[in-house]
Write a protein that holds these residues in place. Sequence first.
Motif, short mmCIF file in Angstrom:
data_model
loop_
_atom_site.label_atom_id
_atom_site.label_comp_id
_atom_site.label_asym_id
_atom_site.label_seq_id
_atom_site.Cartn_x
_atom_site.Cartn_y
_atom_site.Cartn_z
N GLY A 33 -102.60 -37.79 3.95
CA GLY A 33 -103.91 -37.89 4.56
C GLY A 33 -104.14 -39.27 5.15
O GLY A 33 -103.85 -40.28 4.51
N VAL A 34 -104.64 -39.32 6.37
CA VAL A 34 -105.03 -40.58 7.03
C VAL A 34 -106.51 -40.45 7.36
O VAL A 34 -106.90 -39.77 8.32
CB VAL A 34 -104.20 -40.85 8.30
N ASP A 35 -107.34 -41.10 6.57
CA ASP A 35 -108.79 -40.96 6.68
C ASP A 35 -109.40 -42.31 7.07
O ASP A 35 -108.73 -43.36 7.02
CB ASP A 35 -109.37 -40.48 5.34
N GLY A 36 -110.65 -42.29 7.42
CA GLY A 36 -111.37 -43.50 7.80
C GLY A 36 -112.52 -43.13 8.71
O GLY A 36 -112.63 -41.98 9.15
N HIS A 37 -113.36 -44.09 9.01
CA HIS A 37 -114.50 -43.84 9.89
C HIS A 37 -114.03 -43.53 11.31
O HIS A 37 -112.95 -43.96 11.73
CB HIS A 37 -115.44 -45.04 9.91
N ALA A 38 -114.82 -42.77 12.04
CA ALA A 38 -114.51 -42.51 13.44
C ALA A 38 -114.41 -43.83 14.19
O ALA A 38 -115.26 -44.71 14.03
CB ALA A 38 -115.60 -41.63 14.06
N GLY A 39 -113.35 -43.99 14.97
CA GLY A 39 -113.15 -45.23 15.72
C GLY A 39 -112.37 -46.28 14.96
O GLY A 39 -112.20 -47.39 15.46
N SER A 40 -111.87 -45.96 13.77
CA SER A 40 -111.18 -46.96 12.94
C SER A 40 -109.71 -47.11 13.27
O SER A 40 -109.04 -47.99 12.70
CB SER A 40 -111.35 -46.62 11.46
N GLY A 41 -109.16 -46.29 14.14
CA GLY A 41 -107.76 -46.44 14.53
C GLY A 41 -106.81 -45.45 13.90
O GLY A 41 -105.60 -45.65 13.92
N LYS A 42 -107.34 -44.37 13.36
CA LYS A 42 -106.50 -43.40 12.64
C LYS A 42 -105.45 -42.76 13.54
O LYS A 42 -104.30 -42.60 13.15
CB LYS A 42 -107.38 -42.30 12.04
N THR A 43 -105.87 -42.36 14.75
CA THR A 43 -104.98 -41.61 15.63
C THR A 43 -103.78 -42.46 16.06
O THR A 43 -102.63 -42.00 16.02
CB THR A 43 -105.74 -41.11 16.87
N THR A 44 -104.03 -43.69 16.45
CA THR A 44 -102.94 -44.57 16.88
C THR A 44 -102.01 -44.88 15.73
O THR A 44 -100.79 -44.85 15.86
CB THR A 44 -103.50 -45.86 17.50
N PHE A 45 -102.58 -45.19 14.57
CA PHE A 45 -101.76 -45.48 13.40
C PHE A 45 -100.91 -44.28 13.02
O PHE A 45 -99.71 -44.39 12.76
CB PHE A 45 -102.64 -45.91 12.22
N ALA A 46 -101.53 -43.10 12.98
CA ALA A 46 -100.80 -41.89 12.61
C ALA A 46 -99.67 -41.62 13.60
O ALA A 46 -98.59 -41.18 13.22
CB ALA A 46 -101.74 -40.70 12.54
N GLY A 47 -99.90 -41.90 14.88
CA GLY A 47 -98.86 -41.70 15.87
C GLY A 47 -97.67 -42.61 15.65
O GLY A 47 -96.51 -42.18 15.74
N GLN A 48 -97.93 -43.88 15.32
CA GLN A 48 -96.83 -44.81 15.07
C GLN A 48 -96.10 -44.46 13.78
O GLN A 48 -94.86 -44.53 13.71
CB GLN A 48 -97.37 -46.24 14.99
N LEU A 49 -96.84 -44.05 12.76
CA LEU A 49 -96.21 -43.66 11.50
C LEU A 49 -95.38 -42.39 11.69
O LEU A 49 -94.27 -42.28 11.15
CB LEU A 49 -97.28 -43.46 10.43
N VAL A 58 -98.18 -34.21 13.28
CA VAL A 58 -99.51 -34.75 12.99
C VAL A 58 -100.53 -33.67 13.28
O VAL A 58 -100.60 -33.17 14.40
CB VAL A 58 -99.82 -36.00 13.82
N LEU A 59 -101.30 -33.31 12.28
CA LEU A 59 -102.41 -32.37 12.48
C LEU A 59 -103.70 -33.17 12.57
O LEU A 59 -104.09 -33.83 11.60
CB LEU A 59 -102.49 -31.36 11.33
N HIS A 60 -104.32 -33.15 13.74
CA HIS A 60 -105.56 -33.89 13.97
C HIS A 60 -106.75 -33.02 13.58
O HIS A 60 -106.88 -31.88 14.06
CB HIS A 60 -105.67 -34.30 15.44
N LEU A 61 -107.60 -33.53 12.74
CA LEU A 61 -108.76 -32.75 12.32
C LEU A 61 -109.74 -32.51 13.45
O LEU A 61 -110.60 -31.63 13.34
CB LEU A 61 -109.44 -33.42 11.13
N ASP A 62 -109.62 -33.25 14.55
CA ASP A 62 -110.42 -32.94 15.74
C ASP A 62 -110.09 -31.55 16.25
O ASP A 62 -110.91 -30.93 16.95
CB ASP A 62 -110.14 -33.96 16.85
N ASP A 63 -108.90 -31.04 15.94
CA ASP A 63 -108.53 -29.69 16.35
C ASP A 63 -109.11 -28.63 15.43
O ASP A 63 -109.10 -27.44 15.76
CB ASP A 63 -107.00 -29.53 16.38
#
Length: 217
Positions: A33-49, A58-63
């Motif tokens: 799980g990669v959690d955090g406030h909206a705008g905290s950088g989760k998507t970019t971090f998850a992509g690099q990881l 990567v399953l984005h909860l926005d989906d």
Amino acid sequence: MPTSHRTPGSPIHDLASHLRRLPPSCGPVRLIGVDGHAGSGKTTFAGQLAAALDDAPVLHLDDIATHEELFAWTERLLRQVVEPLRRGETARYTPYDWIARSFGPAHELPPAPVILLEGVGAGRRTLRPFLARLLWMELPHDEAWTRGQLRDGEAQREFWAGWVSAEHQHFAKDPSRPFADLLVRQSPEGYEVLPGPIETPGPDPAVTHGDGPSAMC
């Protein structure tokens, strides 16, 4: 905040190596799980990881979330994704189109060795039993929300007003950060990864310093 220390080796790859060695948590899958406030950088971090994990899915909860269900998507995620993965089967979920305001064609998600679950609420209590690790993006909510609104522009102002209120209510009832195994912070070098409020024992590195660009979304 725990005291950090540096570890040798390639930063993001050190974290990826640690995650690979974890026991499976959801059938054959190590669900991270990669959690955090909206705008905290989760998507970019998850992509690099994910790239360091040999292009792990990567399953984005926005989906999974919708305009009407910003946070009330738990049952759909369990039914479409978690339960099939627990059985070692390919999950099939229907991503939500935020422009068309409808669900699109089904996507398949095979039970890979590591899958990243990224988005606000990834560490909610219902999902934590299925997570091998919970990572929290360590950025104050006001700073994260400001950055997110600047990123999305004037067209999303009304949406952000509703989101801020909904996110406040969600984390007040179901906080994720107190249960995070690791805290992820941006640094000039990329990222710092520190022990979270729930510290897991063992010889694995507690902190890595990331290379590459800082996350911006």
